[in-house]
Write an enzyme that holds these catalytic residues in place. Structure first.
Site, PDB file in Angstrom:
ATOM      1  N   GLU A  20       0.788  -1.237   0.000  1.00 59.29           N
ATOM      2  CA  GLU A  20       0.000   0.000   0.000  1.00 59.29           C
ATOM      3  C   GLU A  20       0.823   1.292   0.000  1.00 59.29           C
ATOM      4  O   GLU A  20       0.273   2.380   0.181  1.00 59.29           O
ATOM      5  CB  GLU A  20      -0.991   0.024   1.171  1.00 59.29           C
ATOM      6  CG  GLU A  20      -2.023  -1.090   1.093  1.00 59.29           C
ATOM      7  CD  GLU A  20      -3.106  -1.016   2.148  1.00 59.29           C
ATOM      8  OE1 GLU A  20      -4.091  -1.760   2.012  1.00 59.29           O
ATOM      9  OE2 GLU A  20      -2.970  -0.242   3.124  1.00 59.29           O
ATOM     10  N   GLU A  45      -7.083  -7.508  -1.223  1.00 62.88           N
ATOM     11  CA  GLU A  45      -7.487  -7.259   0.169  1.00 62.88           C
ATOM     12  C   GLU A  45      -8.925  -6.768   0.190  1.00 62.88           C
ATOM     13  O   GLU A  45      -9.279  -5.874  -0.583  1.00 62.88           O
ATOM     14  CB  GLU A  45      -6.606  -6.194   0.846  1.00 62.88           C
ATOM     15  CG  GLU A  45      -5.304  -6.678   1.415  1.00 62.88           C
ATOM     16  CD  GLU A  45      -4.668  -5.618   2.325  1.00 62.88           C
ATOM     17  OE1 GLU A  45      -5.423  -4.852   2.975  1.00 62.88           O
ATOM     18  OE2 GLU A  45      -3.438  -5.557   2.376  1.00 62.88           O
TER      19      GLU A  45
END
Length: 879
Positions: free
Chosen positions: A457, A554
Site C-alpha cells: 500500500e 485485500e
C-alpha cells in the site's frame, strides 16, 4: 554480582563431517537488563518477553492490558550472554565463523570481549569471522538496544525532512517511527494487533569451522525454455574459499526419476565464490508439474548436488525440486480499457482464491511446527489455493514455505514494507539490499512462491497523499519511493531471480504503473492490476458497492473471536462490548460500532438483559455479519471472472483480509488466535468451492451463475428451492434442464424476475421465504447448497424459535453430531468451547429436520467432554 564467571557453561553439539565442523549455540543462555537490575535464564531462539514469562516474572503478555503494562520491556536494553566450550580442536581449522540466522534487531556482538560488529536488520543473517579470537572456552554477548529508542533516534537524525507517518493512530496504542527500523512493522502495533517490539535472538546461532573452502548456500530455480521445449535448472552455489590456491573438483547433479546425472568439472579460485550450473532435463522425459491445490498434484523430485573437491572435500545437498511455470498476464481485454491481471500456472489461467497471512504470534518463538501445520491445513481445507504473506510482518520460516509447497498453497510474497514512506539513507539502502538478496536466495527454490511484491500500500499512500504531504515536497518522496523499490529492491530481485514476476506495490496498476513512472495517478483503478477495498458504511449485501476489478488482493470485515478464545485473556468485568477491555482490544477506529452498525442493517441486535449472554450473542452476531459480508463480496468477484460489464470485470483473484490472528481480539481474521475456525472460515469452504452456484439480484431479477475452477467442462442440473421460514417442507422446487458449465468460466444458469418466482410458489413473499440452490448430476451433489435471502432477516416473517438438539457419537477419531431442529434455523452455530478441532460444516442454514455434522478433533478428546461443552446457537436465540 554479575559477570562472565556466573554465565552458564554450555557444551554445544557438533555435527561432524569431513569438510567442516558445525556447532549450534541454541538452547540455554543468560539474559540481563541493560541497567543490571535483573538477570535470568533465557532460551535461544527466543525473545525477552518469552524469557520473562518463562521465569514467572511477567504474566501472559496477551492477558487483559498487559501490552500496555509491559511496555517497559521494549524500552529497556537487554543483554544475551553465554559461555560455551567448543567440542572440537580449534587449531585444526583455517576459518571459524559465528553465524546468526536472525537477530531481532539492533545489537552489538561481542565474542571473548572483542566487538565483532553490529546488527540492524531482523530479516537477514549475519556472519562474523572469529578465527583469531576463538578459544576452547568462549564467551559471547549480544547487547541489544531498544528498537523503540533506536527508531526514534534514527528518525531524529534523518537529514532534512520527515518520513511519515511518525506514529500510528492513537487507537493502535503503539510506538512511533517503525519505518526507520528493519523489523516486523506490526511489532510497533497495527490495527489488528498489539505493540510488542521484541528483542532477542529469534533464529539459530552457530559456529562453523572449515579448511580450504565452505559451501555457504545453494539455491536453484527451474525454468522452461519455450524455444527448446525443455526444462532447465539454474543452480547457484556460493563458496567461501580460504585457500590461497585454486581448488579443482567435480560437481554432480542427480535427479534419478528424471534420469538426470550431470557431471561437470569446476575450479574455485581464491575469493571466487559463485558457481553457476545449468542442468537440462531430456525433453523425452515426462516431467510432472507442481500444481496449486485443487488443480493437480504437488509432485516433487529428489535432487542431490554433490561437490567433490581436491583435498578430500565433499559437499552434498539433498533437496526437492519442483517444476512449474508462472506468468503474470497483463494484456488488452475486449470491451474494456486497460489490461488484464491474472496468473497462469503451467500455462493454465488460475483464479486465485485465498487470504492474507499475518504473523501467527507477536512472539515468533511461539510459532511452532504444529501451529503452522494447523493453520495451513485449514487453508486447503477451506478450498483456498493462495496466501499473500503481507508486508508488515515477517518473511516466514522455512517450514512455512515447505508446507505451502507440499499443500499446493501459492504464495504472494510481499517484501516487508507496509503503509508508510521509508528513508533512503545509504546505510538503510545497504541493509535493505542485503535483506532482499538473502530472502530471494532463501525462497526462490520454492514453487509455492509465485510473485514478489515490493511493498504493501505504499504507492497508494504516496499518490493518495495519506500523510498530507505538501505538493511542493512530493517529488522528494516520489524519488525516495523509486530509489528504494525500483532502483534497489527490484534490481536485486531481478539479479537473483528471473523465474517469477515482480510488482512494485500492492495495490498496483502493474504495467500501467510502470508506464506512469513507477507511481500511478490512481493505484486503485479497476482497469489495471490489483485493488484493496474496504467499506464499512455501505450495505455489504449490496453487491454494487464492490469494485468489479481485475484482481482484489485485500477486502474484509471485522468480527469478534469466540468467547472461549477471549475468556483466556480476560476477566468477568471485561465481558461486554463496551467494556474498557473491549475498547482497548479494538485497534481499528470505531470498529466495535461499525460491526454492530453493519449487523443492524439486516439483523436485530441482541436483546438479552444478562450482560454475559448479551456479550456472547454480540460475538455470535458479528461472526454472522462478517461471514455473510465476505461471502457476498467473494461471490461477486468469483462470478465476475468471465464477463465485462460497463468496461469492468475479468476478475481473477479474491484474497480476503485476513486469514489468521496475532492475538485474541476483534479483527478481520477467519481463524482465531490458535486456529479455531470462525463462521467466516466455514463459509469460505463453500464460497471457494471448485464448483459453485452464486445467486444475486439485479433490478428485481434473480440470477444464478455457475462458477467453475475445474479443468474440464461440467454437465449438471441446477435445483432451486423455496422454503417458507415457517416450514421445514419446501414450498416448491425447480430443476433445470441439463447444461454445461465450461471449464474455468462463470456462466448464467438461471434468470427469473423475483415476483414471478414468488407467484409460482403459492403464498411466498420476500419476507416469508428463502431460496436455496445446488448443482448436481443425477444423484451426485456437485456443489455446496447455497442460499439467497430475499429480504433482511430482521424483517423475516414466520421465522420461529428453533429448538435444536444434537446426539453425539464416535466413529474412530471422528465425532458425529446428529442434529435435529423443530424449525428452519438460519446461521446454526455449533461450538465446543476450547476443545481444538473443526466441524465439517458450521454456520449453516438448516432447512431440513435432521442433519449430520462431523467434528474432527485436533487433539484427543472424548464424547463426554464434547457433550459437556457443546452449545448450539441459531439466529432467533439472540432475540
Amino acid at each position: 554480582m554479575r559477570g562472565p564467571l556466573l554465565l552458564l557453561l554450555a557444551l554445544c553439539a557438533a555435527r561432524r563431517g569431513s569438510a567442516a565442523e558445525r556447532c549450534s549455540l541454541r538452547g540455554s543462555w543468560r539474559l540481563r537488563a541493560g541497567n543490571g537490575s535483573l538477570e535470568l535464564p533465557a532460551t535461544v531462539p527466543g525473545c525477552v518477553h518469552s524469557a520473562l514469562l518463562g521465569q514467572g516474572l511477567i504474566q501472559d503478555p496477551y492477558y487483559r492490558f498487559n501490552d500496555r503494562n509491559y511496555r517497559w520491556v521494549s524500552l529497556d536494553n537487554w543483554i544475551y550472554s553465554k559461555k560455551f566450550k567448543v567440542p572440537f580442536n580449534i587449531s585444526q581449522w583455517q576459518k571459524v565463523n559465528l553465524i546468526f540466522e536472525g537477530v531481532d534487531t539492533v545489537a552489538k556482538i561481542l565474542f571473548n570481549e572483542v566487538a565483532l560488529g553490529t546488527t540492524d536488520n531482523m530479516f537477514r543473517s549475519y556472519s562474523f569471522d572469529i578465527t583469531n579470537i576463538v578459544k576452547d572456552v568462549n564467551s559471547i554477548e549480544v547487547r541489544f538496544q531498544s528498537a523503540v529508542q533506536y527508531a526514534a533516534w534514527q528518525s531524529k537524525s534523518h537529514a532534512g525532512y520527515q518520513v511519515p507517518p511518525e506514529c500510528p493512530p492513537p487507537q493502535q496504542k503503539g510506538e512511533c517511527h517503525v519505518n526507520f527500523i528493519r523489523k516486523a512493522q506490526c511489532s510497533f502495533s497495527w490495527d489488528f494487533g498489539p505493540s510488542f517490539p521484541t528483542q532477542g535472538i529469534w533464529k539459530d546461532v552457530r559456529i562453523e569451522a572449515y579448511n580450504i573452502c565452505q559451501l555457504n548456500y545453494l539455491t536453484f530455480a527451474p525454468l522452461y525454455d519455450n524455444m527448446a521445449q525443455e526444462w532447465r535448472l539454474e543452480i547457484e552455489a556460493s563458496f567461501d574459499v580460504v585457500s590461497m590456491k585454486p581448488i579443482g573438483g567435480q560437481v554432480t547433479v542427480a535427479i534419478p526419476k528424471l534420469q538426470v546425472q550431470q557431471v561437470r568439472n569446476i575450479e574455485l579460485q581464491p575469493r571466487k565464490k559463485i558457481v553457476k550450473l545449468l542442468v537440462k532435463v531430456n525433453k523425452s522425459i515426462a516431467v510432472e508439474m507442481w500444481w496449486p491445490h485443487g488443480h493437480g498434484n504437488q509432485t516433487g523430485y529428489n535432487m542431490t548436488v554433490l561437490f567433490v573437491l581436491d583435498g578430500g572435500l565433499n559437499f552434498e545437498k539433498s533437496t526437492k525440486v519442483y517444476f512449474r511455470t508462472v506468468e503474470l498476464i497483463e494484456e488488452p481485454i475486449e470491451g474494456s480499457p486497460g489490461l488484464s491481471f491474472y496468473f497462469k500456472i503451467n500455462g493454465l489461467p488460475i483464479f486465485l482464491k485465498g487470504s492474507n497471512w499475518i504473523p501467527a504470534d507477536s512472539f515468533q518463538d511461539k510459532v511452532t511446527s504444529d501451529l503452522l501445520q494447523l493453520l495451513l491445513q485449514s487453508v486447503v481445507d477451506a478450498n483456498m489455493n493462495v496466501l499473500r504473506v503481507w508486508g508488515g510482518g515477517v518473511y516466514e520460516q522455512d517450514e512455512f514455505y515447505d508446507l505451502c509447497d507440499k499443500l499446493g498453497i501459492m504464495v504472494w510474497q510481499d517484501f516487508m514494507f507496509a503503509c508508510a514512506l521509508y528513508p533512503t539513507d545509504p546505510s538503510f539502502v545497504v541493509s535493505v539490499r542485503a535483506e532482499v538478496a538473502y530472502q530471494v536466495r532463501r525462497l526462490k527454490s520454492h514453487p509455492s512462491v509465485i510473485i514478489w511484491s515490493g511493498n504493501n500500500e505504499n504507492e497508494a499512500a504516496l499518490m493518495n497523499n495519506w500523510y498530507a504531504i505538501n505538493p511542493s515536497d512530493m517529488p522528494t518522496y516520489i524519488n525516495d519511493y523509486v530509489t528504494l523499490y525500483v532502483k534497489n529492491i527490484r534490481e536485486v530481485v531481478f539479479t537473483e531471480d528471473k523465474s517469477r514476476p515482480f510488482i512494485v506495490s500492492s495495490p498496483t496498476n502493474g504495467a500501467e504503473t510502470i508506464a506512469e513512472g513507477w507511481v500511478s495517478e490512481n493505484p486503485y483503478s479497476t482497469h489495471y492490476g490489483d485493488v484493496h477495498f474496504y467499506d464499512y458504511e455501505n450495505d455489504c449485501w449490496d453487491w454494487t458497492v464492490f469494485p468489479k476489478a481485475r484482481f482484489v488482493s485485500e477486502y474484509g470485515y471485522q468480527s469478534w473471536p469466540s468467547f472461549s478464545t477471549l475468556e483466556k485473556v480476560s476477566t468477568k468485568e471485561d465481558w461486554s462490548n463496551t467494556s474498557q477491555f473491549s475498547l482497548h482490544r479494538q485497534h481499528h477506529e470505531n470498529g466495535n460500532i461499525q460491526m454492530l452498525q453493519q449487523a443492524e442493517l439486516h439483523f436485530k441486535l441482541p436483546q438479552s438483559t444478562d450482560p454475559l449472554r448479551a456479550f456472547k450473542d454480540t460475538i455470535y452476531l458479528t461472526q454472522v455479519m462478517q461471514a455473510q459480508c465476505v461471502k457476498t463480496e467473494t461471490e461477486f468477484y468469483r462470478r465476475s471472472r468471465s464477463e465485462i460489464v460497463d468496461t469492468e470485470g475479468h476478475t481473477m483473484g479474491a484474497l480476503y483480509w485476513q486469514l489468521n490472528d496475532i492475538w485474541q481480539a476483534p479483527s478481520w481474521a477467519s481463524l482465531e488466535y490458535g486456529g479455531k475456525w470462525k463462521m467466516l472460515h466455514y463459509f469460505a469452504r463453500h464460497f471457494f468451492a471448485p464448483l459453485l452456484p452464486v445467486g444475486f439480484e439485479d433490478h428485481d431479477v434473480l440470477y444464478i451463475y455457475g462458477v467453475s475452477d475445474l479443468h474440464t467442462d461440467c454437465n449438471a442440473t441446477l435445483t432451486v428451492r423455496l422454503h417458507a421460514w415457517s416450514s421445514l417442507e419446501p414450498l416448491c422446487s425447480h430443476v433445470t434442464e441439463h447444461f454445461v458449465i465450461e471449464a474455468g468460466k462463470a456462466v448464467t444458469l438461471y434468470k427469473e424476475p423475483v415476483s414471478k418466482l414468488l407467484r409460482r410458489c403459492g403464498n411466498c413473499t420476500r419476507e416469508s421465504c428463502v431460496i436455496s440452490f445446488y448443482l448436481s448430476a443425477g444423484h451426485e451433489l456437485l456443489s455446496p447448497t447455497n442460499h439467497y435471502f430475499l429480504s433482511s432477516l430482521k424483517d423475516a416473517v414466520g421465522l420461529l424459535n428453533a429448538h435444536l438438539t444434537a446426539n453425539i457419537s464416535q466413529q474412530g477419531d471422528t465425532f458425529v453430531f446428529d442434529l435435529e431442529t423443530s424449525a428452519v434455523a438460519p446461521f446454526v452455530w455449533l461450538d465446543v468451547g476450547s476443545i481444538p478441532g473443526r466441524f465439517s460444516d458450521n454456520g449453516f442454514l438448516m432447512t431440513e429436520k435432521t442433519r449430520t455434522v462431523l467434528f474432527y478433533p485436533w487433539k484427543p478428546t472424548s464424547k463426554s467432554e464434547l457433550e459437556r461443552l457443546f452449545h448450539v446457537t441459531s439466529l432467533t436465540d439472540i432475540y
